[in-house]
Design an enzyme around this catalytic site. Structure first.
Site, mmCIF file in Angstrom:
data_model
loop_
_atom_site.group_PDB
_atom_site.id
_atom_site.type_symbol
_atom_site.label_atom_id
_atom_site.label_comp_id
_atom_site.label_asym_id
_atom_site.label_seq_id
_atom_site.Cartn_x
_atom_site.Cartn_y
_atom_site.Cartn_z
ATOM 1 N N GLU A 46 0.863 -1.065 0.045
ATOM 2 C CA GLU A 46 0.033 0.107 -0.057
ATOM 3 C C GLU A 46 1.048 1.132 0.164
ATOM 4 O OE1 GLU A 46 -3.454 0.523 2.787
ATOM 5 O OE2 GLU A 46 -2.415 2.214 3.436
ATOM 6 N N HIS A 95 -8.466 3.045 -3.296
ATOM 7 C CA HIS A 95 -9.256 2.970 -2.236
ATOM 8 C C HIS A 95 -10.234 3.879 -2.553
ATOM 9 C CE1 HIS A 95 -5.893 1.614 0.861
ATOM 10 N NE2 HIS A 95 -5.810 0.911 -0.374
ATOM 11 N N GLY A 155 -14.526 5.151 5.136
ATOM 12 C CA GLY A 155 -13.534 6.169 5.335
ATOM 13 C C GLY A 155 -14.015 6.729 6.791
ATOM 14 N N ASP A 156 -12.740 7.301 7.369
ATOM 15 C CA ASP A 156 -12.945 7.981 8.595
ATOM 16 C C ASP A 156 -13.754 9.248 8.611
ATOM 17 O OD1 ASP A 156 -11.712 6.060 10.348
ATOM 18 O OD2 ASP A 156 -9.703 6.327 9.717
ATOM 19 N N ALA A 187 -19.964 0.982 4.469
ATOM 20 C CA ALA A 187 -19.006 0.478 3.424
ATOM 21 C C ALA A 187 -20.093 -0.703 2.605
ATOM 22 C CB ALA A 187 -17.750 -0.366 3.680
ATOM 23 N N GLN A 237 -6.832 -4.385 8.845
ATOM 24 C CA GLN A 237 -6.413 -3.277 9.694
ATOM 25 C C GLN A 237 -5.081 -3.865 10.145
ATOM 26 O OE1 GLN A 237 -5.531 -0.499 10.312
ATOM 27 N NE2 GLN A 237 -7.346 0.386 11.085
ATOM 28 N N GLN A 279 4.534 7.969 15.411
ATOM 29 C CA GLN A 279 3.525 7.567 14.395
ATOM 30 C C GLN A 279 2.875 6.424 14.705
ATOM 31 O OE1 GLN A 279 5.460 5.551 11.018
ATOM 32 N NE2 GLN A 279 4.801 7.053 9.738
HETATM 33 P P1 FAD Z 1 -17.686 0.043 7.615
HETATM 34 O O1 FAD Z 1 -17.719 -1.248 7.235
HETATM 35 O O2 FAD Z 1 -18.851 0.825 7.269
HETATM 36 O O3 FAD Z 1 -17.602 -0.095 9.302
HETATM 37 C C1 FAD Z 1 -17.432 0.934 10.276
HETATM 38 C C2 FAD Z 1 -18.090 0.747 11.388
HETATM 39 O O4 FAD Z 1 -19.551 0.858 11.262
HETATM 40 C C3 FAD Z 1 -17.732 -0.562 12.246
HETATM 41 O O5 FAD Z 1 -17.584 -0.400 13.519
HETATM 42 C C4 FAD Z 1 -18.884 -1.439 11.536
HETATM 43 O O6 FAD Z 1 -19.225 -2.547 12.365
HETATM 44 C C5 FAD Z 1 -20.112 -0.569 11.655
HETATM 45 N N1 FAD Z 1 -21.135 -0.984 10.650
HETATM 46 C C6 FAD Z 1 -20.537 -1.491 9.270
HETATM 47 N N2 FAD Z 1 -21.705 -1.630 8.499
HETATM 48 C C7 FAD Z 1 -22.802 -1.200 9.317
HETATM 49 C C8 FAD Z 1 -23.959 -1.104 8.853
HETATM 50 N N3 FAD Z 1 -24.587 -1.648 7.769
HETATM 51 N N4 FAD Z 1 -24.938 -0.512 9.951
HETATM 52 C C9 FAD Z 1 -24.510 -0.294 11.377
HETATM 53 N N5 FAD Z 1 -23.001 -0.205 11.403
HETATM 54 C C10 FAD Z 1 -22.352 -0.831 10.446
HETATM 55 N N6 FAD Z 1 -9.597 5.453 5.190
HETATM 56 C C11 FAD Z 1 -9.655 6.435 4.465
HETATM 57 O O7 FAD Z 1 -10.328 7.481 4.314
HETATM 58 N N7 FAD Z 1 -8.950 6.293 3.069
HETATM 59 C C12 FAD Z 1 -8.236 5.105 2.804
HETATM 60 O O8 FAD Z 1 -7.819 5.098 1.776
HETATM 61 C C13 FAD Z 1 -8.308 4.257 3.947
HETATM 62 N N8 FAD Z 1 -7.671 2.837 3.462
HETATM 63 C C14 FAD Z 1 -7.769 1.879 4.451
HETATM 64 C C15 FAD Z 1 -7.160 0.595 4.193
HETATM 65 C C16 FAD Z 1 -7.339 -0.639 4.928
HETATM 66 C C17 FAD Z 1 -6.701 -1.779 4.584
HETATM 67 C C18 FAD Z 1 -8.164 -0.341 6.226
HETATM 68 C C19 FAD Z 1 -8.243 -1.444 7.157
HETATM 69 C C20 FAD Z 1 -8.764 0.855 6.498
HETATM 70 C C21 FAD Z 1 -8.480 2.050 5.731
HETATM 71 N N9 FAD Z 1 -9.161 3.399 5.788
HETATM 72 C C22 FAD Z 1 -8.953 4.322 5.050
HETATM 73 C C23 FAD Z 1 -9.809 3.460 7.222
HETATM 74 C C24 FAD Z 1 -11.255 3.276 7.083
HETATM 75 O O9 FAD Z 1 -11.649 4.203 6.482
HETATM 76 C C25 FAD Z 1 -11.829 3.429 8.802
HETATM 77 O O10 FAD Z 1 -11.199 2.241 9.415
HETATM 78 C C26 FAD Z 1 -13.202 3.555 8.787
HETATM 79 O O11 FAD Z 1 -13.302 3.980 10.098
HETATM 80 C C27 FAD Z 1 -14.052 2.265 8.610
HETATM 81 O O12 FAD Z 1 -14.185 2.018 7.186
HETATM 82 P P2 FAD Z 1 -14.778 0.624 6.871
HETATM 83 O O13 FAD Z 1 -14.892 0.600 5.496
HETATM 84 O O14 FAD Z 1 -14.438 -0.691 7.499
HETATM 85 O O15 FAD Z 1 -16.209 0.848 7.383
#
Ligand code: FAD
Length: 300
Positions: free
Chosen positions: A16, A77, A108-109, A123, A175, A211
């Site tokens: 990555e 991403h 996304g965060d 997501a 993660q 970091q």
């Molecule tokens: P989700 O799958 O939506 O999950 C987020 C939270 O909501 C979790 O607690 C989950 O249990 C809960 N949840 C999920 N689905 C539902 C639902 N349908 N109803 C209710 N609750 C639900 N961030 C960036 O901004 N840019 C990047 O390029 C980036 N790259 C990443 C790469 C990797 C490999 C990883 C692991 C993370 C990356 N992140 C990135 C960070 C990521 O965006 C954050 O961890 C974010 O907080 C969660 O993203 P997610 O897609 O897992 O979210």
């Protein structure tokens, strides 16, 4: 080629990178990418800040370089929280124009003070949308061996992960984590939940105490005692921290490959020198594991 096909007969090794800062030319990353090319990774993924479409052009350009100049499969991403449907489709069009057909679909965060677009709140919604509108894209998704920091419980988090796979995610990238046992316990939970897509283990070599502590506080990823001892002992010596961080990552990777992990996804932090050292120290292990896998496949 869909990325899932890669996992059939090998232990995948992917990398990555992140785009250079907003004002820097995107080509500034080319020397790093060329150095990473020597590793011959199975794919390289490029991050994209959740903030907005204005920065997505960097990710599009870098995936273009990876896919078309280096001839390595590229993954973009795509965080959906602040995007509209039109913006997502527009981004996918730009990627497809460059023959980039792999994305990591994310929520996304959250950005403090910024109102989400209200379209892709999780997501799984983005995955369903892309799966329906652009079935030509292969979709990966994120998973959390130490549980996502916002999840009400691990059971909930795994149920949401299952939703993402049911929506069309064909491969998961974890993660970062520092205790392999967390990953093995997590793997067991996914199997019980009926999640059967390949799961890559996310490994981040620690080369900088501040970091890592920042990342741990954002993500809630626990730091094991053995790891904290390294951070405390070598924080003031750049070289010692780098060497100990590389050794720790190598140790994690060798254990994971020995236990039959589907793949390793290395968070390079754009440090090609460190990625190269890790690959040099583990490539024979990948080769041996792969030849065993291929022997088994051909005898069936
Ligand atoms: P989700 O799958 O939506 O999950 C987020 C939270 O909501 C979790 O607690 C989950 O249990 C809960 N949840 C999920 N689905 C539902 C639902 N349908 N109803 C209710 N609750 C639900 N961030 C960036 O901004 N840019 C990047 O390029 C980036 N790259 C990443 C790469 C990797 C490999 C990883 C692991 C993370 C990356 N992140 C990135 C960070 C990521 O965006 C954050 O961890 C974010 O907080 C969660 O993203 P997610 O897609 O897992 O979210």
């Amino acid at each position: 080629m869909s990325l899932t096909a890669l996992f059939k007969d090998k232990t995948v090794f992917s990398l990555e990178v992140f785009p250079p800062k907003k004002d820097s030319p995107k080509e500034a990353i080319l020397p790093t990418l060329q150095q990473l090319q020597a590793i011959n990774p199975d794919f390289i993924s490029v991050t994209l800040g959740a903030g907005g479409s204005t920065h997505s052009s960097g990710t599009v350009q870098i995936t273009d370089l990876i896919q078309n100049q280096l001839n390595i499969p590229a993954v973009a991403h795509v965080p959906g929280l602040y995007q509209t449907k039109e913006q997502v489709l527009n981004l996918l069009d730009h990627l497809a124009e460059n023959n980039v057909k792999n994305i990591l679909a994310l929520r996304g965060d959250r950005i403090p003070g910024k109102e989400p677009a209200g379209v892709f709140n999780h997501a799984n919604e983005l995955i369903s949308f892309v799966h329906e509108k652009r079935p030509d894209f292969s979709i990966a998704s994120a998973c959390y061996p130490d549980c996502h920091a916002e999840a009400a419980s691990f059971v909930d988090d795994i149920a949401h992960l299952r939703q993402k796979v049911d929506a069309g995610a064909d491969h998961l990238i974890s993660q970062l984590f520092f205790d392999n046992q967390s990953f093995y316990d997590f793997k067991e939970k996914t199997e019980i939940a009926g999640i059967h897509v390949p799961i890559e283990a996310g490994i981040m070599p620690c080369t900088n105490k501040k970091q890592i502590e920042r990342i741990a506080s954002i993500t809630g990823v626990p730091l094991p005692k053995k790891f904290v001892a390294i951070l405390d002992r070598y924080a003031d010596s750049k070289e010692a921290m780098r060497d100990a961080g590389i050794a720790f990552a190598v140790d994690q990777i060798i254990d994971l490959v020995s236990e039959g992990v589907d793949g390793i996804h290395l968070y390079t932090m754009n440090r090609a020198d460190i990625a190269e050292r890790i690959w040099d120290a583990t490539k024979s292990v990948f080769a041996a594991a792969n030849s065993k896998k291929q022997q088994r496949a051909s005898s069936h």
